[in-house]
Design an enzyme around this catalytic site. Structure first.
Site, PDB file in Angstrom:
ATOM      1  N   SER A   1       0.932  -1.141  -0.052  1.00  0.00           N
ATOM      2  CA  SER A   1      -0.161   0.082   0.068  1.00  0.00           C
ATOM      3  C   SER A   1       0.951   1.385  -0.163  1.00  0.00           C
ATOM      4  CB  SER A   1      -0.785   0.065   1.438  1.00  0.00           C
ATOM      5  OG  SER A   1      -1.698   1.260   1.525  1.00  0.00           O
TER       6      SER A   1
ATOM      7  N   TYR B   1      -1.994  -1.355  10.406  1.00  0.00           N
ATOM      8  CA  TYR B   1      -1.943  -1.244   8.934  1.00  0.00           C
ATOM      9  C   TYR B   1      -0.430  -0.742   8.537  1.00  0.00           C
ATOM     10  CZ  TYR B   1      -3.913  -1.339   4.340  1.00  0.00           C
ATOM     11  OH  TYR B   1      -4.148  -1.327   2.757  1.00  0.00           O
TER      12      TYR B   1
HETATM   13  P1  NAD Z   1     -11.567  -6.378   0.142  1.00  0.00           P
HETATM   14  O1  NAD Z   1     -11.989  -6.338   1.629  1.00  0.00           O
HETATM   15  O2  NAD Z   1     -12.039  -6.111  -1.102  1.00  0.00           O
HETATM   16  O3  NAD Z   1     -10.819  -7.911  -0.042  1.00  0.00           O
HETATM   17  C1  NAD Z   1     -10.157  -8.441   0.842  1.00  0.00           C
HETATM   18  C2  NAD Z   1     -10.114 -10.102   0.544  1.00  0.00           C
HETATM   19  O4  NAD Z   1      -9.313 -10.683   1.548  1.00  0.00           O
HETATM   20  C3  NAD Z   1     -11.358 -10.522   0.590  1.00  0.00           C
HETATM   21  O5  NAD Z   1     -11.247 -11.671  -0.422  1.00  0.00           O
HETATM   22  C4  NAD Z   1     -11.440 -11.221   2.062  1.00  0.00           C
HETATM   23  O6  NAD Z   1     -12.482 -12.513   2.112  1.00  0.00           O
HETATM   24  C5  NAD Z   1      -9.968 -11.653   1.924  1.00  0.00           C
HETATM   25  N1  NAD Z   1      -9.710 -11.771   3.407  1.00  0.00           N
HETATM   26  C6  NAD Z   1     -10.142 -11.133   4.664  1.00  0.00           C
HETATM   27  N2  NAD Z   1      -9.679 -11.533   5.584  1.00  0.00           N
HETATM   28  C7  NAD Z   1      -8.978 -12.737   5.388  1.00  0.00           C
HETATM   29  C8  NAD Z   1      -8.380 -13.939   6.079  1.00  0.00           C
HETATM   30  N3  NAD Z   1      -8.185 -13.759   7.325  1.00  0.00           N
HETATM   31  N4  NAD Z   1      -7.877 -14.914   5.341  1.00  0.00           N
HETATM   32  C9  NAD Z   1      -8.144 -15.044   4.032  1.00  0.00           C
HETATM   33  N5  NAD Z   1      -8.668 -13.946   3.501  1.00  0.00           N
HETATM   34  C10 NAD Z   1      -9.098 -12.829   4.100  1.00  0.00           C
HETATM   35  O7  NAD Z   1     -10.000  -5.478   0.179  1.00  0.00           O
HETATM   36  P2  NAD Z   1      -9.170  -5.062  -0.941  1.00  0.00           P
HETATM   37  O8  NAD Z   1      -9.309  -3.365  -0.878  1.00  0.00           O
HETATM   38  O9  NAD Z   1      -9.254  -5.530  -2.204  1.00  0.00           O
HETATM   39  O10 NAD Z   1      -7.692  -5.121  -0.384  1.00  0.00           O
HETATM   40  C11 NAD Z   1      -6.711  -6.256  -0.883  1.00  0.00           C
HETATM   41  C12 NAD Z   1      -5.440  -5.769  -0.479  1.00  0.00           C
HETATM   42  O11 NAD Z   1      -5.161  -4.423  -1.122  1.00  0.00           O
HETATM   43  C13 NAD Z   1      -5.100  -5.747   1.137  1.00  0.00           C
HETATM   44  O12 NAD Z   1      -4.003  -6.201   1.140  1.00  0.00           O
HETATM   45  C14 NAD Z   1      -5.149  -4.089   1.136  1.00  0.00           C
HETATM   46  O13 NAD Z   1      -4.399  -3.796   2.367  1.00  0.00           O
HETATM   47  C15 NAD Z   1      -4.668  -3.805  -0.031  1.00  0.00           C
HETATM   48  N6  NAD Z   1      -4.687  -2.307  -0.420  1.00  0.00           N
HETATM   49  C16 NAD Z   1      -5.869  -1.864  -0.706  1.00  0.00           C
HETATM   50  C17 NAD Z   1      -6.447  -0.513  -0.892  1.00  0.00           C
HETATM   51  C18 NAD Z   1      -7.615   0.090  -1.192  1.00  0.00           C
HETATM   52  O14 NAD Z   1      -7.670   1.210  -1.439  1.00  0.00           O
HETATM   53  N7  NAD Z   1      -8.528  -0.649  -1.278  1.00  0.00           N
HETATM   54  C19 NAD Z   1      -5.143   0.355  -1.017  1.00  0.00           C
HETATM   55  C20 NAD Z   1      -3.889  -0.093  -0.823  1.00  0.00           C
HETATM   56  C21 NAD Z   1      -3.645  -1.515  -0.437  1.00  0.00           C
END
Ligand code: NAD
Length: 256
Positions: free
Chosen positions: A139, A152
């Site tokens: 991130s 985080y």
């Molecule tokens: P999301 O909530 O849409 O998806 C998260 C996924 O992880 C889902 O499939 C969920 O079922 C799964 N998950 C949650 N807890 C879990 C566990 N204990 N074991 C296995 N699977 C689990 O989130 P997202 O926004 O797509 O985030 C995905 C990654 O991207 C994360 O690591 C997040 O930190 C990172 N990220 C997101 C953003 C953003 O703006 N959305 C920005 C930077 C980084």
């Protein structure tokens, strides 16, 4: 470029960024092992459309034993993990002095330790086959801080550090390890933060505008597909000397 015959394990791929990356890798021909909570049927159907082999394992990646079961299934079902996308992650927002200890432990376990465990389990097979890609979804919070996100930000900085170490340890091989550092991507994880900002009776569109205006100069969301295309590039020959990098995709967030 084709990924035909290769297998990608994308953690946390039942929604959001993970699903977007899995789609792009499947379009390029990779077989996909999905992971994540909730009903996996829509994600499985979406991936199967591309004529590749697809399976799902519901491992909770905060639990080491379940991560090991996930990799055992990958070996049984696909014979290999050629591409590992460490994507699963969660968020909790609170100031340090009020940060729930269980939330800290869970975020460190999932957002950081699971990246270590997945990598240690994937690397021997990648080295044995002489090719592999580890792509960690960190991130912008792996590179800068924001208030309220102690666990985080600590975990994502850890992922960027771990990426450098694995990038160095694999530097003379055909295995690479890199991190993508997205800014705001409109997924359920961010929608929750928009809803919290809007509060009861607030305007969600205004909250979304404020969220972008505060940090992301483009005032546009990064998309899961943007990240998927970059992951695909890292799998290509052109990406083979990108090693240990933390690549921000953030609408200008870190340029400020
Ligand atoms: P999301 O909530 O849409 O998806 C998260 C996924 O992880 C889902 O499939 C969920 O079922 C799964 N998950 C949650 N807890 C879990 C566990 N204990 N074991 C296995 N699977 C689990 O989130 P997202 O926004 O797509 O985030 C995905 C990654 O991207 C994360 O690591 C997040 O930190 C990172 N990220 C997101 C953003 C953003 O703006 N959305 C920005 C930077 C980084």
């Amino acid at each position: 470029m084709t990924l035909k015959g290769k297998t990608a394990l994308v953690t946390g791929s039942t929604s959001g960024i993970g699903l977007g990356i899995a789609q792009v890798l499947a379009e390029a021909g990779a077989n996909i092992l999905l992971n994540g909570f909730g009903d996996p049927a829509p994600a499985i159907a979406e991936i199967a459309r591309h004529g590749v082999n697809v399976a799902h394992h519901p491992a909770d990646l905060a639990d080491v034993a379940q991560i090991e079961q996930l990799f055992a299934m990958a070996a049984r079902k696909f014979g290999a993990v050629d591409i590992l996308v460490n994507n699963a992650g969660i968020q909790h927002v609170a100031p340090v002095e009020h940060f729930p200890v269980e939330a800290w432990d869970k975020i460190i376990a999932l957002n950081l330790s699971a990246v270590f465990h997945g990598s240690r389990l994937a690397l021997p097979g990648m080295r044995a086959r002489g090719w592999g890609r580890i792509i960690n979804i960190a991130s912008v919070h792996g590179l800068v801080g924001s208030t309220g996100k102690a666990a985080y930000v600590a975990a994502k900085h850890g992922v960027v550090g771990l990426t450098k170490v694995i990038g160095l340890e694999t530097a003379t091989s055909n295995v690479t390890c890199n991190a993508l550092c997205p800014g705001w991507v409109l997924t359920p994880l961010v929608q929750q933060q928009i809803d919290d900002r809007a509060g009861n009776g607030g305007d969600p569109l205004q909250a979304q505008y404020d969220l972008l205006a505060e940090k992301q100069p483009s005032q546009a969301f990064v998309t899961p597909r943007h990240l998927g295309e970059l992951a695909l590039f890292l799998c290509s020959e052109a990406g083979s000397q990108v090693r240990g990098a933390a690549w921000n995709v953030d609408g200008g967030w870190l340029a400020q």
